[in-house]
Structures are given as C-alpha cells and as structure tokens.
Design an enzyme around this catalytic site. Structure first.
Site, short mmCIF file in Angstrom:
data_model
loop_
_atom_site.label_atom_id
_atom_site.label_comp_id
_atom_site.label_asym_id
_atom_site.label_seq_id
_atom_site.Cartn_x
_atom_site.Cartn_y
_atom_site.Cartn_z
N GLU A 191 0.83 -1.20 0.00
CA GLU A 191 0.00 0.00 0.00
C GLU A 191 0.87 1.26 0.00
O GLU A 191 0.53 2.27 -0.63
CB GLU A 191 -0.95 -0.02 1.20
CG GLU A 191 -2.09 0.96 1.06
CD GLU A 191 -3.26 0.65 1.99
OE1 GLU A 191 -3.30 -0.46 2.59
OE2 GLU A 191 -4.13 1.52 2.13
N GLU A 226 2.12 1.66 -3.42
CA GLU A 226 1.03 2.15 -4.28
C GLU A 226 0.87 3.66 -4.12
O GLU A 226 0.71 4.39 -5.09
CB GLU A 226 -0.27 1.43 -3.92
CG GLU A 226 -1.44 1.82 -4.81
CD GLU A 226 -2.77 1.19 -4.37
OE1 GLU A 226 -2.78 0.40 -3.40
OE2 GLU A 226 -3.79 1.51 -5.01
N CYS A 263 -8.26 -1.89 4.20
CA CYS A 263 -8.15 -3.09 5.06
C CYS A 263 -9.47 -3.51 5.67
O CYS A 263 -9.59 -4.60 6.20
CB CYS A 263 -7.22 -2.85 6.24
SG CYS A 263 -5.76 -1.97 5.84
N SER A 265 -7.36 2.10 -2.28
CA SER A 265 -6.18 1.29 -2.60
C SER A 265 -6.62 -0.06 -3.15
O SER A 265 -7.61 -0.64 -2.70
CB SER A 265 -5.37 1.07 -1.32
OG SER A 265 -4.51 -0.03 -1.48
N LYS A 305 -15.50 -9.54 8.04
CA LYS A 305 -14.44 -10.37 7.48
C LYS A 305 -15.00 -11.67 6.93
O LYS A 305 -14.44 -12.28 6.03
CB LYS A 305 -13.37 -10.68 8.54
CG LYS A 305 -12.49 -9.49 8.87
CD LYS A 305 -11.37 -9.30 7.85
CE LYS A 305 -10.66 -7.97 8.09
NZ LYS A 305 -9.87 -7.56 6.92
N GLU A 330 -16.09 -10.71 3.61
CA GLU A 330 -14.94 -10.50 2.74
C GLU A 330 -14.38 -11.83 2.23
O GLU A 330 -14.11 -12.00 1.04
CB GLU A 330 -13.85 -9.74 3.51
CG GLU A 330 -12.60 -9.47 2.69
CD GLU A 330 -11.52 -8.79 3.54
OE1 GLU A 330 -11.07 -7.71 3.14
OE2 GLU A 330 -11.12 -9.34 4.58
N GLU A 378 -14.32 -13.09 -5.70
CA GLU A 378 -12.99 -12.88 -6.29
C GLU A 378 -11.86 -13.30 -5.35
O GLU A 378 -10.69 -13.30 -5.73
CB GLU A 378 -12.82 -11.41 -6.71
CG GLU A 378 -12.78 -10.38 -5.58
CD GLU A 378 -14.16 -9.91 -5.13
OE1 GLU A 378 -15.15 -10.60 -5.41
OE2 GLU A 378 -14.24 -8.84 -4.48
N CYS A 392 -10.26 -1.73 14.63
CA CYS A 392 -10.63 -3.15 14.79
C CYS A 392 -10.76 -3.58 16.24
O CYS A 392 -11.46 -4.55 16.54
CB CYS A 392 -9.61 -4.03 14.10
SG CYS A 392 -9.33 -3.54 12.40
#
Ligand code: SF4
Ligand code: SF4
Ligand code: SF4
Lengths: 582, 99
Positions: free
Chosen positions: A281, A284, A301, A321, A360, A363, A368, A514
């Site tokens: 990141e 990037e 994240c 990102s 999560k 996710e 994908e 988190c």
C-alpha cells in the site's frame, strides 16, 4: 455550565447542570438498572426500566434521559419502582423465547442479568406475538433472530447514527411495529455492511455473529486437511477478556498456546501480512504520488468500509487502494508461497482466520477471493480463507475444550508467516495503519532513518484526525477516520472536491478501529476501546522490529517469491478490485 | 365515573373500547405501553366474552396498568393504564376471577 444541588436516595449531591439522574445517582452509589440505555448512543428511554420517583411528580421519570434539576428529590428504589421494573421485565419475558440454555448469549445477556437482578421468578402472562418470526441468516456475517428482540432500539441507533447506514429501523407503527430491515427484505438485500456493530450492542441474542465454529472443529479433525490459523492484530489484546483478564491485556502468547492445543497444524499471524500490506500500500501511494493516480488514496483493510464505499460512493472507488486486506493477503500467500515452500498440496491447506470482525466473513466469501484456485488453476482449491472466526467464536472454542486460558504459558508463532513488527501490531487501533505506513513510507522515500517513530497526531479516539508529515520537500497531508458516520463526513468532502490537497486517508469501519470491531468480546464500550488501544501501543513499544519494511520474513517473501512490491505476482495475489453496489 | 349497579357487559365493553383507542394511538416505541396494553387487552377480552379468568391474571392486569400508567413514555400509554386502574377499582364486581 452551572451547578445543581439535589438529593438522591437521601444523599445530597452537587453536579453539573445537564447531568442525567442516572449519572448523578451513580455518583452517590445508586446504580439504577437500565436495559435500552447506551451511553451517548441510545438514550431514547424506550424500556422504562430506569424509572425513578421524583418528589412532587405524579409520573415516574426515566433516569437515563432526564436531566437533574435544582432541588430535586429523587428516590431510585421504592416498592412502586421495584414493582414497575419487575412488571416491565415480566412483560418482556411474556413475549420472549425462554431459550437461555441454548442461546449464544447465555451467560452474557443483559436481559438475563436484569431478570436475575430484579428477582423475576414468574411470568404470569402469556401471549407471544413474535414467536413465529423467522430467523434471518441471509448475510455471511450476522444472524438476526427477531424472536429475541426486546425493542430497545440500540441497533437502530448504532446503525443509523454511528455507522450512517440505516439498514435496520423501527418498522411500522404501534402493535405491528418491529425492528429490522424494511418488510419483506432480508438483511443481505439492504445496504448493511455487516460490520456487526449492532450485534455488539444488542443486549440479547437477537443479533449475533454467524457461528462457524463447527466448520473449524470438522477441519481440525479431518486428517486430509492441513489447518493453518491467522490471528488479526486486534485480537492480540481482546481474547483475554472472555477469560477474566483485564481489558487490553496482551494475550498473544496465550492465544498461540491455546490455538496449538486446539489442534491447528500451524499458528500464524495476520500481523505478518499487515506488514506486507504496508509494503504494497505504501508503494502504491508512492506510485500515485510520482506517476499519477487518484489522490488522496484511501485504505482498504476494512471490509465493512469497502462494502460501504461500494454502496454509497461507487464513483469514488478509484481512490481506494487496490491492496487486499491483510486477512486476504494471508489466505493467498498461505495457499501459494507457503504451499510451495513446504511442498504441500494447496488443496489440502485449510485457512482459518481469527478476526475482530463479522464483515471479514463477508470479505472471505467474496467470489474474487479465490486467488489460489486461479494461481494453481485447480478447481479443488477452496476460497483463500476458508473460515473466519470472530474473537467471540474463538473464545467459545477455547472454553469448550476446557483450556484454562488465563494460566497458559506463552507460546511463539510458527515461522515464517508468524513473524511481524510493531507497525503491524497497531493496525488494530484507529490511526495504526496510517502510522505504520508513515514509518515505512518516510524511510523508503527519504532513505533516512526516522527518529521519532510515534505519530501521536493520528492516535486516539477523536473521530477525524489529521497530520502533516514533511517528506523530501513535500508536505504529506494525511487524515484518519473511524466509524462510518465519520467516514461519511470525509467522503462528502472528497466528493465536493475539498480534499484535493490530501494524499492518504485511513478509514476504519468500526469506532476505535478493529479493537472495537463487531466480532469483539461483549461489552465493547468506549472504556474497553481505550484500554485495548493502549494495550496495542504497549505491544508495539516492546517489539524487536517496529517498521514493516524491517520484517525479515517479508523481505524473504519478496526475495524468494514475489519479486518486488507492485510486481506482477503481487498484482496477481495481493491486489483486488471492487464492485459498485446498489 | 359513576359506580352504581353496573351492567358487567357495559363495563367490560367500555374498557375494551377505551383500550382499543389507546392501541390505535400507541406508537410502539416504549415497552410498557407496547406490551402492557396488549396483555391487558387480552385479559379484558376474556372478561368480556365470559372465558375463565384467574385471580393471578387479574392481579397482573392491575400491576401492568399501574406500570403503564406511571411509567409509559407519553400520555397515550399513561391514560390507558390509568383508565384500566380506575375501572378495576370502581367495578371490582365485574373484574372477578372466574373458573
Ligand atoms: S436473549 Fe438472553 S434471555 Fe433471551 S434466550 Fe438468549 S440468553 Fe436467554
Ligand atoms: S451489521 Fe452494521 S450495517 Fe448491518 S445492520 Fe448491523 S450496524 Fe447496520
Ligand atoms: S435487535 Fe437487539 S439491539 Fe436491536 S432492538 Fe432488538 S434487542 Fe435491541
């Protein structure tokens, strides 16, 4: 603000005007029972449990939302109040499935505690109206059981005011009213981001995480599977709460020991891929700064946050990102690099995550997130991450085996995917990803050693934080927000073109980051969030390595396998794409 | 309210129709009103149609009515609760346990 004098339970007290009766009573040692009340978030006075008697007033007042007045005489515990409170609980119970023994909240349920405290021993009424309402398990992350809903509206307040999503509301009117998504819609048909903040505040078992512990037990006892586990940064300071340890205690070593005893074949750390995330990141960001690209760059994240942008700000997705979250980077690396390095069949590797988060689960299930399957071109390989357990689920697994967590000796993570830095540790706190990125970004860009590595400006529970960091002649402008309501402010400004001179913005879906995630131990309140954050900074302070680019295992990973950050393999394994959602 | 030789039918009918008004107005936000008025109505229905009613149930109705009358969030529930209390005390002969 002026001072107010009053008498509560025959005790004289002077408090700031604007104080509620509830707060004032607590100061004289009278703890008024509450049920729907949630400090600063839900003060609607819906449950009427906190009723008190104010001299001269014919009707009871609700202590949670009635401010004190000069000269007030308040009684918090009279026979009439006791009767009223008990009658109210009795009413609730008359329409409640008495399933405590098989309920996920058994032993940690506010309704149970209240019924016990008020010594409710009979329910003389009948007439359940919600008994037939169906369970909604349509989402990957959370389950709603409306039969157990007591109409406190905490979830409604959290979802609309703290998260700005508004997926669940008080629907309908009067006796037909219910709490949930609009009639005839399931939760997965709404814009719910599966953050689980509603589950965190629900006093009962009406909203919970989706329990997937049985899948993990099955894998652990399946001889064909090599079961690896990763633990998110924010779990390192929270699991102990479920075993009576002080909030914020660093239980990393005990957690590793417990996971090994549960039978995991390798115990790894998401902190490893948190360091990897910083490498990708950060690179990037440098690329966007030097070669062009949408700025400011937004962090990626937090899966609840990602889903939120997909629903609410799809046009701004290019700012996000392309890096996968540390959890997903881990899954991809475990089933490619680690499989290759240890000559294991990637199809036999079963990846379990221990996460602070219900989103999560969503996710991991995104279609994908099957990189390894594509990498090996092998349809027998499952999703990169097979099962996500929340902190609470891991706590239950540990409890179920009878492991005495609090007395476990510390154990160490396995190598190589268990090696990490202090920068990764603080990922779990709001501002942590930013701080980790700054520590690495500064050194990568300037080639100099960063002297002062603690970035205090981005720490703490302030909703939106900002800092300016001089970097080789450029003033890097950064911003940090947590909780989607705060995120919305940032996104509105971004949409209006007001943030053009900012470079990097960290956003976490949950308040506090988190450590305040929807899968964390209950209760999670502001004090718990603060203590957990402090715990993380203590972990960071004593780490051997405190900057992600110093992680030796990450260096080796690049040398042996990935090549360089943003290289071809990184793109294939560690980066992702997003989809606009209605 | 006058409390002479009341016709039980009229009294229970009155109670039911008053509560129906309250039900129609209740917003559903506060618990005692929501649950309380519903539970009370259920018992009063039994009184009205001559079904068995236990002393316990009637006692519970009194407690609920008091709770709603004193503790509901707004006037709707409060009035409902007080009306029921009033009727219970004035027409105790109508609200008798029956097997
Ligand atoms: S929600 Fe609480 S009171 Fe209800 S069944 Fe579960 S543990 Fe029992
Ligand atoms: S999970 Fe989050 S977005 Fe979904 S209903 Fe709960 S609070 Fe709202
Ligand atoms: S679902 Fe839980 S938090 Fe929401 S209103 Fe019902 S009991 Fe309260």
């Amino acid at each position: 603000m002026g001072r107010v004098r009053l008498v509560i339970d025959r005790q004289a007290i002077e408090v700031e005007s604007g104080t509620t009766i509830l707060e004032a009573a607590a100061r004289v040692g009278s703890k008024i029972p509450t049920l729907c009340y949630l400090e600063g978030i839900n003060e609607v006075g819906a449950c009427r449990i906190c009723v008190v008697d104010v001299k001269g007033k014919k009707e009871f007042a609700t202590a949670c939302n009635t401010p004190v007045e000069d000269g007030m005489e308040v009684r918090t515990n009279t026979p009439a109040l006791r009767a009223a409170r008990r009658a109210t609980v009795e009413m609730i119970l008359s329409d409640h499935p008495m399933e405590c023994l098989t309920c996920i909240r058994n032993g940690n349920c506010e309704l149970q505690t209240l019924a016990s405290q008020l010594n409710v021993r009979t329910v003389r009424m009948s007439g359940a109206t919600h008994a037939d309402l169906p369970c909604d398990d349509s989402t990957s992350g959370i389950v709603r059981d409306p039969r157990k809903c007591i109409f406190c509206q905490r979830c409604v307040s959290v979802c609309s005011d703290v998260q700005g999503v508004g997926a669940i509301e008080l629907q309908g009117h009067g006796f037909e009213a219910f709490i949930g998504p609009p009639p005839n819609l399931k939760l997965d048909e709404t814009r719910c981001v599966q953050c689980g903040q509603c589950a965190l505040v629900c006093p009962t078992g009406a909203i919970t995480e989706k329990d997937e512990t049985d899948k993990v037990w099955a894998a652990l006892f399946d001889p064909r599977k090599y079961v690896v586990v990763q633990t998110a940064p924010a779990t390192h300071v929270t699991i102990g709460e479920m075993f009576g340890l002080p909030v914020g205690t660093d239980i990393t070593g005990k957690m590793v020991a417990a996971l090994r005893r549960l039978g995991f074949d390798a115990v790894f750390d998401t902190n490893f891929t948190a360091d990897l995330t910083i490498m990708e990141e950060g690179s990037e960001l440098i690329k966007r700064l030097t070669e062009g690209g949408a700025l400011p760059q937004l962090t990626s994240c937090s899966p609840g946050w990602i889903k939120y942008v997909e629903h609410f700000y799809p046009k701004l997705l290019p700012h996000v990102s392309s890096c996968k979250s540390p959890q997903q980077m881990f899954g991809a690396i475990a089933k490619t690099y680690f499989a290759e390095k240890t000559s294991r069949d990637p199809a036999s590797i079963f990846v379990v995550s221990v996460m602070p988060c219900t989103a999560k689960k969503f996710e991991a299930a995104r279609p994908e997130m099957d990189t390894a399957k594509r990498y090996w071109n092998n349809s027998h390989i499952s999703q990169d991450v097979d099962v996500v357990l929340t902190s609470r689920e891991l706590g239950r697994m540990i409890r179920r085996t009878g492991i005495d967590f609090a007395v476990l000796p510390d154990d160490e993570y396995d190598e190589p995917l268990g090696i990490s830095t202090g920068a990764a540790a603080i990922f779990g706190a709001t501002g942590g990803v930013m701080e980790a990125a700054l520590r690495t970004g500064y050194e990568l860009v300037t080639g100099k050693t960063l002297e002062q590595i603690d970035f205090q400006e981005v720490r703490g529970l302030e909703g939106i934080k900002e800092a300016v960091v001089p970097l080789n002649g450029v003033n890097l402008k950064v911003m940090v927000a947590h909780g989607l309501h705060n995120a919305r402010h940032v996104m509105e400004r971004l949409k209006a073109g007001e943030l053009k001179d900012y470079h990097f913005i960290e956003i976490m879906c949950c308040p506090g980051g988190c450590i305040g995630g929807g899968g964390q131990p209950i209760p999670t309140d502001t004090e718990a969030r603060q203590n957990r954050i402090e715990g993380l900074y203590q972990v960071d302070a004593v780490m051997k390595y405190r900057k992600s680019h110093e992680n030796p295992a990450v260096k080796t990973l690049y040398e042996e396998f990935l090549g360089k950050p943003l290289g071809h393999r990184s793109h294939e394994l560690l980066h992702t794409r997003y989809v606009p959602r209605p | 309210m006058h409390s002479g030789d009341a016709d039980p039918k009229v009294v229970s009918e009155l109670a039911r129709s008053l509560l129906a008004l309250v039900r129609g107005e209740s917003c559903g936000e506060c618990l005692p009103c929501w649950h309380g008025i519903r539970q009370i109505s259920a018992v009063l229905d039994k009184v009205d149609n001559g079904s068995p009613v236990s002393a316990e149930e009637l006692a519970a109705v009194g407690e609920l009515a008091r709770t709603v009358g004193q503790g509901a969030k707004c006037g709707v529930g409060r009035i409902g609760g007080r009306l029921v209390l009033e009727l219970l005390s004035r027409y105790s002969s109508v609200f008798q346990a029956r097997v």
